[in-house]
Scaffold this motif. Sequence first.
Motif, PDB file in Angstrom:
ATOM      1  N   ALA A   1       0.807  -1.225   0.000  1.00 60.64           N
ATOM      2  CA  ALA A   1       0.000   0.000   0.000  1.00 60.64           C
ATOM      3  C   ALA A   1       0.836   1.268   0.000  1.00 60.64           C
ATOM      4  CB  ALA A   1      -0.952   0.005   1.195  1.00 60.64           C
ATOM      5  N   ASP A   2       1.934   1.269   0.753  1.00 58.46           N
ATOM      6  CA  ASP A   2       2.704   2.496   0.919  1.00 58.46           C
ATOM      7  C   ASP A   2       4.080   2.138   1.471  1.00 58.46           C
ATOM      8  OD1 ASP A   2       2.181   1.880   3.606  1.00 58.46           O
ATOM      9  OD2 ASP A   2       0.586   3.374   3.767  1.00 58.46           O
ATOM     10  N   LEU A   3       4.882   3.151   1.738  1.00 58.19           N
ATOM     11  CA  LEU A   3       6.251   2.903   2.181  1.00 58.19           C
ATOM     12  C   LEU A   3       6.298   2.261   3.563  1.00 58.19           C
ATOM     13  CD1 LEU A   3       9.044   3.202   1.049  1.00 58.19           C
ATOM     14  CD2 LEU A   3       9.195   5.481   2.070  1.00 58.19           C
ATOM     15  N   ALA A   4       5.385   2.629   4.437  1.00 53.97           N
ATOM     16  CA  ALA A   4       5.347   1.994   5.762  1.00 53.97           C
ATOM     17  C   ALA A   4       5.069   0.500   5.639  1.00 53.97           C
ATOM     18  CB  ALA A   4       4.289   2.669   6.639  1.00 53.97           C
ATOM     19  N   SER A   5       4.201   0.141   4.714  1.00 51.17           N
ATOM     20  CA  SER A   5       3.907  -1.277   4.484  1.00 51.17           C
ATOM     21  C   SER A   5       5.107  -1.989   3.877  1.00 51.17           C
ATOM     22  CB  SER A   5       2.696  -1.416   3.560  1.00 51.17           C
ATOM     23  OG  SER A   5       1.561  -0.781   4.099  1.00 51.17           O
ATOM     24  N   LEU A   6       5.837  -1.294   3.007  1.00 50.22           N
ATOM     25  CA  LEU A   6       7.001  -1.906   2.374  1.00 50.22           C
ATOM     26  C   LEU A   6       8.073  -2.249   3.404  1.00 50.22           C
ATOM     27  CD1 LEU A   6       8.617  -2.749  -0.143  1.00 50.22           C
ATOM     28  CD2 LEU A   6       9.420  -0.375  -0.295  1.00 50.22           C
ATOM     29  N   VAL A   7       8.407  -1.313   4.282  1.00 46.80           N
ATOM     30  CA  VAL A   7       9.493  -1.569   5.231  1.00 46.80           C
ATOM     31  C   VAL A   7       9.101  -2.602   6.273  1.00 46.80           C
ATOM     32  CG1 VAL A   7      10.530   0.699   4.875  1.00 46.80           C
ATOM     33  CG2 VAL A   7       8.897   0.391   6.742  1.00 46.80           C
ATOM     34  N   ALA A   8       7.812  -2.890   6.392  1.00 41.37           N
ATOM     35  CA  ALA A   8       7.346  -3.904   7.340  1.00 41.37           C
ATOM     36  C   ALA A   8       7.378  -5.307   6.750  1.00 41.37           C
ATOM     37  CB  ALA A   8       5.928  -3.576   7.801  1.00 41.37           C
ATOM     38  N   ASP A   9       7.585  -5.406   5.434  1.00 44.54           N
ATOM     39  CA  ASP A   9       7.453  -6.678   4.719  1.00 44.54           C
ATOM     40  C   ASP A   9       8.818  -7.072   4.162  1.00 44.54           C
ATOM     41  OD1 ASP A   9       6.963  -8.715   2.864  1.00 44.54           O
ATOM     42  OD2 ASP A   9       5.003  -7.909   2.305  1.00 44.54           O
ATOM     43  N   ALA A  10       9.489  -8.005   4.820  1.00 46.46           N
ATOM     44  CA  ALA A  10      10.849  -8.379   4.430  1.00 46.46           C
ATOM     45  C   ALA A  10      10.895  -8.928   3.014  1.00 46.46           C
ATOM     46  CB  ALA A  10      11.411  -9.392   5.414  1.00 46.46           C
ATOM     47  N   ALA A  11       9.896  -9.732   2.622  1.00 40.29           N
ATOM     48  CA  ALA A  11       9.886 -10.307   1.281  1.00 40.29           C
ATOM     49  C   ALA A  11       9.702  -9.228   0.221  1.00 40.29           C
ATOM     50  CB  ALA A  11       8.783 -11.356   1.172  1.00 40.29           C
ATOM     51  N   ALA A  12       8.793  -8.284   0.474  1.00 39.13           N
ATOM     52  CA  ALA A  12       8.570  -7.194  -0.473  1.00 39.13           C
ATOM     53  C   ALA A  12       9.791  -6.295  -0.560  1.00 39.13           C
ATOM     54  CB  ALA A  12       7.342  -6.387  -0.063  1.00 39.13           C
ATOM     55  N   LEU A  13      10.465  -6.092   0.570  1.00 36.86           N
ATOM     56  CA  LEU A  13      11.663  -5.250   0.579  1.00 36.86           C
ATOM     57  C   LEU A  13      12.776  -5.909  -0.236  1.00 36.86           C
ATOM     58  CD1 LEU A  13      12.335  -2.506   1.837  1.00 36.86           C
ATOM     59  CD2 LEU A  13      13.280  -3.710   3.799  1.00 36.86           C
ATOM     60  N   ALA A  14      12.915  -7.229  -0.122  1.00 38.16           N
ATOM     61  CA  ALA A  14      13.917  -7.945  -0.913  1.00 38.16           C
ATOM     62  C   ALA A  14      13.577  -7.866  -2.400  1.00 38.16           C
ATOM     63  CB  ALA A  14      13.993  -9.398  -0.458  1.00 38.16           C
ATOM     64  N   GLN A  15      12.300  -7.971  -2.720  1.00 40.41           N
ATOM     65  CA  GLN A  15      11.869  -7.837  -4.116  1.00 40.41           C
ATOM     66  C   GLN A  15      12.160  -6.433  -4.633  1.00 40.41           C
ATOM     67  OE1 GLN A  15       7.757  -8.887  -4.733  1.00 40.41           O
ATOM     68  NE2 GLN A  15       7.847  -8.524  -6.944  1.00 40.41           N
ATOM     69  N   ALA A  16      11.949  -5.440  -3.784  1.00 47.62           N
ATOM     70  CA  ALA A  16      12.227  -4.056  -4.174  1.00 47.62           C
ATOM     71  C   ALA A  16      13.706  -3.878  -4.494  1.00 47.62           C
ATOM     72  CB  ALA A  16      11.800  -3.099  -3.062  1.00 47.62           C
ATOM     73  N   ARG A  17      14.572  -4.495  -3.719  1.00 52.83           N
ATOM     74  CA  ARG A  17      16.011  -4.388  -3.981  1.00 52.83           C
ATOM     75  C   ARG A  17      16.354  -4.949  -5.360  1.00 52.83           C
ATOM     76  NH1 ARG A  17      18.442  -2.891   0.717  1.00 52.83           N
ATOM     77  NH2 ARG A  17      17.384  -3.468   2.660  1.00 52.83           N
ATOM     78  N   GLN A  18      15.749  -6.066  -5.709  1.00 44.12           N
ATOM     79  CA  GLN A  18      15.997  -6.666  -7.019  1.00 44.12           C
ATOM     80  C   GLN A  18      15.494  -5.754  -8.136  1.00 44.12           C
ATOM     81  OE1 GLN A  18      14.071 -10.507  -6.776  1.00 44.12           O
ATOM     82  NE2 GLN A  18      15.857 -11.474  -5.819  1.00 44.12           N
ATOM     83  N   ILE A  19      14.342  -5.148  -7.932  1.00 49.74           N
ATOM     84  CA  ILE A  19      13.784  -4.244  -8.939  1.00 49.74           C
ATOM     85  C   ILE A  19      14.695  -3.044  -9.144  1.00 49.74           C
ATOM     86  CG2 ILE A  19      11.885  -2.647  -9.409  1.00 49.74           C
ATOM     87  CD1 ILE A  19      10.060  -4.653  -7.874  1.00 49.74           C
ATOM     88  N   VAL A  20      15.151  -2.483  -8.051  1.00 51.22           N
ATOM     89  CA  VAL A  20      15.997  -1.288  -8.130  1.00 51.22           C
ATOM     90  C   VAL A  20      17.331  -1.614  -8.789  1.00 51.22           C
ATOM     91  CG1 VAL A  20      17.220   0.441  -6.758  1.00 51.22           C
ATOM     92  CG2 VAL A  20      14.875  -0.193  -6.160  1.00 51.22           C
ATOM     93  N   ALA A  21      17.871  -2.793  -8.471  1.00 57.33           N
ATOM     94  CA  ALA A  21      19.161  -3.185  -9.049  1.00 57.33           C
ATOM     95  C   ALA A  21      19.084  -3.316 -10.564  1.00 57.33           C
ATOM     96  CB  ALA A  21      19.627  -4.497  -8.431  1.00 57.33           C
ATOM     97  N   GLY A  22      17.904  -3.635 -11.089  1.00 61.31           N
ATOM     98  CA  GLY A  22      17.757  -3.831 -12.521  1.00 61.31           C
ATOM     99  C   GLY A  22      17.103  -2.678 -13.254  1.00 61.31           C
ATOM    100  N   SER A  23      16.999  -1.528 -12.618  1.00 62.71           N
ATOM    101  CA  SER A  23      16.300  -0.401 -13.232  1.00 62.71           C
ATOM    102  C   SER A  23      17.143   0.863 -13.165  1.00 62.71           C
ATOM    103  CB  SER A  23      14.967  -0.153 -12.525  1.00 62.71           C
ATOM    104  OG  SER A  23      14.326   1.000 -13.028  1.00 62.71           O
ATOM    105  N   SER A  24      17.035   1.668 -14.204  1.00 59.11           N
ATOM    106  CA  SER A  24      17.699   2.976 -14.206  1.00 59.11           C
ATOM    107  C   SER A  24      16.747   4.088 -13.818  1.00 59.11           C
ATOM    108  CB  SER A  24      18.296   3.259 -15.585  1.00 59.11           C
ATOM    109  OG  SER A  24      17.286   3.235 -16.581  1.00 59.11           O
ATOM    110  N   GLY A  25      15.498   3.735 -13.519  1.00 60.93           N
ATOM    111  CA  GLY A  25      14.519   4.734 -13.086  1.00 60.93           C
ATOM    112  C   GLY A  25      13.391   4.907 -14.082  1.00 60.93           C
ATOM    113  N   ASP A  26      12.267   5.400 -13.578  1.00 58.13           N
ATOM    114  CA  ASP A  26      11.077   5.595 -14.400  1.00 58.13           C
ATOM    115  C   ASP A  26      10.817   7.048 -14.749  1.00 58.13           C
ATOM    116  OD1 ASP A  26      10.134   2.810 -14.470  1.00 58.13           O
ATOM    117  OD2 ASP A  26       9.918   3.075 -12.309  1.00 58.13           O
ATOM    118  N   CYS A  27      11.298   7.955 -13.915  1.00 58.17           N
ATOM    119  CA  CYS A  27      11.136   9.375 -14.197  1.00 58.17           C
ATOM    120  C   CYS A  27      12.180  10.146 -13.408  1.00 58.17           C
ATOM    121  CB  CYS A  27       9.725   9.851 -13.840  1.00 58.17           C
ATOM    122  SG  CYS A  27       9.396   9.936 -12.077  1.00 58.17           S
ATOM    123  N   PRO A  28      12.511  11.363 -13.839  1.00 57.90           N
ATOM    124  CA  PRO A  28      13.479  12.157 -13.080  1.00 57.90           C
ATOM    125  C   PRO A  28      12.951  12.477 -11.682  1.00 57.90           C
ATOM    126  CG  PRO A  28      13.191  13.036 -15.290  1.00 57.90           C
ATOM    127  CD  PRO A  28      12.107  12.016 -15.090  1.00 57.90           C
TER     128      PRO A  28
END
Length: 284
Positions: free
Chosen positions: A33-60
């Motif tokens: 739902a939001d950033l507070a939910s993300l930091v509470a969810d270890a699996a989602a946070l690990a998935q976020a790390r993988q997404i960020v590692a493979g992305s150059s960004g979506d917008c400035p």
Amino acid sequence: MKLVSYRRDGKPGFGAVAGEAVVDLSARLPGVADLASLVADAAALAQARQIVAGSSGDCPLAQVELAPVIPRPGKIICVGINYVAHAAEAGRTVGEYPVIFQRYAQTMVAHGAPLIRPAVSGHFDFEAELAVVIGKGGAHIAPENAMQHVAGYTCFNDASVRDWQFHTHQYGMGKNFRGTGALGPWLVTADEIPDYRELTVQGLLNGESMQKGKLSDLAFDIPALIAYVSRALDWQPGDILATGTPSGIGFKRQPPVFLQPGDTFEVVIPGVGTLSNPVVNEEA
């Protein structure tokens, strides 16, 4: 990771900063739902790390409107008189227990947004601080386990209306004017900061250094504070713990220095970020 909350095209979102761009995690993690939910969810946070590692960004980054890192924290717990030098300048001594007070989420603004100098007071002061974002909730937390509950760190300006702060012994009113607290620009995850005690916090008014302190100088360290509060209140993911301000605040200077319209105040914590806010008068 550097995690942010923001609005883009009028819609709220959250993501990670990659260079000068933002990776939109809210679109890629629809079940979060939001950033507070993300930091509470270890699996989602690990998935976020993988997404960020493979992305150059979506917008400035410059094209999003940043929000306070956690836009609606359940609670903002603040600590007073937590640096020995600040206690001395305030004419106080550090006691057996930490001085705890609260802020309301509706008082907070984001990096870049104006701090509002109240119409009813000219005694608008600055307080540069490190803030802790809680990732794992809990009650009766042992100090030795407390750092397991930390999601990361951000910058905080606990700007204070001094005359209202001292109307009574309970000085929370002077800490809770609209638009007087700033939080951001982002959350740096705890794995990026091996030892928070090595951090420094500095407050700059129009580029001039007014405050500087080392987190190793806290009278009550972060584990002690998390443990102490948890005896009374359950910590929840996304809660904010503001650790206190070092010496150099405006109203204890001779002559006093208060924030004026047109000023810019920055909280600088190398390794975490720089929180910058202009000052404007409240519209009567």
